[in-house]
Design a protein around this motif. Structure first.
Motif: not given
Length: 558
Positions: A375-391
């Protein structure tokens, strides 16, 4: 004379001969009168009396009623040339009083105008053709042997591609699995959790080192450019200064540059037969500064590695490295169960333990004693575009290697397949080879095992005449025989206007070159190409039978 021989014949017989004059063998069966003694034009547009055929008057729009008189324009007259080779001539040359070389039987003129010399011409042709055939078989078979050698090399290459691809697939599958695990863990982290991990001393130090390396690389490239410019200046000074001025400062600069660059003194060049070329100096080329090879300590990068591999290092995904490091640090030593409480419990109570653990953790999170990793204070998910792009890139690379392996396996199956590139693989070399010939307003092209086309010479649309479908499909021909490879079928081309789909029958024979010789439209949208290829030039001894007689496969039909 021929007309004297015809005098005793009854008139009906004489008329029958005249009606078939100038007709190609494949159309003779269509020139038969109906029961009512009428005949229909070949295009089906009109029905005329049978007597109107070859009466020297054009009655059919397509000119098919006058195959032997030339009364209709833009038609072709077929010369039987018995004893030699039948051929076509333009209808405009029929009954013009001139003996055509292609009509050795003289049938294009009235009886008595031209002598029938087909026997003499045919015999001379056969003698010459036999000599040319022997040359073609000898020289062509040598070329064919290079095609076979190519097939074996291609087979070896494809086997290596398959072996290499298999190893790459194994490695790449592991890499994809690793990157997928990283991407999934990154997506499960909150922005706050990842930000906290990025504040670790190891990560900040790593980023600092990476930025420092990037800065060093940038400055290094600047120095290389300045060094090149300075080299140009010094080289120009070396080749252009006048030693007679005895300017010691300039002379010292030139001498210093020559020593650093490993060049002979400019005043010595040309003496004792020493030229710039012998001295290793080329015009318009800036000399490289002599580099003394230094010993590199273990684990230190060489100059070549710095030049070629540094960019890849600086483009590393540091977030992924951070997550991998975090997982490595948090995992217990291999084989250890010291930190795994569940390992000490009986299997029957492990589910109750896990449920109890989750309850305690939830309580601690609700009291604010610990923070939830998800969880996070803002409730927003992490932008994981780079990790997903590498995959995604890794998955694409894996699919690419798999496709290359699949294509190589399919090609390998076809090389020595009698239905594909032949028992000896002699046709593999010609896969995609395009043959062309001009005929009237069009250029006709056939790319072997690909597509046949009709290309207008004066602009316009190119029409597909069909794509390769098979070798000779005739049931009288067995796959693997020479006759089987003398015919290729190209079908399902562009549809004619109010007609069938275009298609091509390609007839091939032995020749020292891959050529397309002729194009004939036998019927509407039905084309016949003829050509030659060394792939059909088998060695002469392969045409000898067990009893020393030539087989029918080696016989040239005239």
């Amino acid at each position: 004379m021929l007309w004297l021989l015809l005098l005793p014949l009854p008139l009906p017989a004489l008329g029958a001969v005249e009606k078939t004059l100038g007709i190609a063998p494949h159309l003779v069966s269509k020139y038969v009168p109906s029961r009512s003694n009428t005949w229909t034009c070949l295009d089906g547009s009109k029905e005329i009396p049978w007597d109107y055929v070859n009466d020297d008057s054009c009655d059919c729009a397509d000119g098919s009623d006058e195959p032997g008189t030339g009364a209709c324009p833009n038609q072709s007259f077929y010369c039987q040339n018995e004893g030699h080779i039948g051929s076509f001539i333009p209808s405009s040359r029929v009954r013009d009083g001139l003996c055509e070389p292609n009509c050795c039987d003289g049938s294009d003129e009235r009886p008595g105008v031209c002598n029938n010399v087909c026997q003499e011409v045919g015999q001379a042709y056969k003698t010459k053709a036999a000599e040319e055939t022997k040359i073609r078989k000898t020289q062509g078979s040598k070329i064919r042997s290079t095609y076979i050698a190519y097939a074996h090399k291609e087979k070896k290459r494809l086997e290596e591609v398959i072996e290499t691809s298999a190893a790459q697939i194994t490695t790449q599958e592991k890499e994809v699995a690793r990157l997928r695990d990283i991407a999934e863990r990154a997506e499960s982290l909150s922005a706050a959790a990842l930000e906290m991990k990025q504040q670790s001393p190891l990560y900040t130090s790593l980023i600092t080192h990476a930025n420092a390396l990037k800065s060093l690389q940038r400055e290094h490239k600047k120095h290389l450019q300045r060094e090149k410019e300075l080299s140009n200046i010094l080289d120009a000074l070396r080749s252009g200064y006048n030693p007679n001025y005895q300017d010691m400062a300039v002379l010292e600069a030139v001498r210093g540059w020559e020593e650093i660059a490993g060049l002979p003194h400019i005043n010595d060049v040309g003496k004792d037969s020493v030229s710039d070329e012998e001295a290793g100096v080329e015009e318009d080329t800036v000399p490289d500064v002599v580099q003394t090879k230094e010993e590199v300590e273990d684990d230190m990068w060489s100059a070549e590695e710095l030049e070629n591999d540094l960019d890849d290092l600086l483009n590393s995904d540091y977030i992924s490295l951070l997550l991998e490091h975090d997982e490595y640090v948090q995992s217990p030593p291999e084989g250890s169960v010291l930190f795994d409480v569940a390992s000490y419990l009986p299997d029957s109570i492990v589910p109750q333990y896990e449920e109890f653990k989750e309850t305690i953790l939830s309580l601690l999170v609700s009291l604010g004693i610990i923070k939830s990793e998800t969880s996070s204070s803002t409730g927003t998910s992490l932008d994981t575009s780079r990790s997903r792009q590498v995959l995604t890139d890794a998955e694409n690379e894996l699919n690419k290697v798999k496709k290359e392996k699949e294509n190589a396996e399919n090609d390998l199956k076809e090389i020595f397949n009698i239905h594909g590139y032949g028992l000896e693989g002699e046709w593999k070399k010609l896969d995609g080879t395009c043959l062309r010939t001009e005929n009237g307003d069009y250029t006709y092209e056939v790319c072997l095992f690909g597509e046949a086309k009709q290309i207008p010479n004066k602009g316009g649309s190119t029409f597909s005449l069909g794509k390769f479908a098979s070798w000779d499909p005739s049931p009288d021909v067995k796959p693997g025989e020479e006759a089987y490879y003398q015919k290729q079928i190209y079908n399902r081309g562009a549809r004619c206007w109010n007609g069938p789909e275009r298609n091509v029958v390609l007839l091939l024979s032995c020749g020292t070159e891959n050529t397309l010789n002729s194009v004939v439209e036998l019927e509407k949208c039905e084309y016949q190409f003829t050509g030659t290829t060394p792939a059909l030039c088998r060695p002469l001894d392969s045409f000898e039978g067990r009893n020393g007689k030539k087989s029918n496969a080696g016989k040239d039909e005239l």
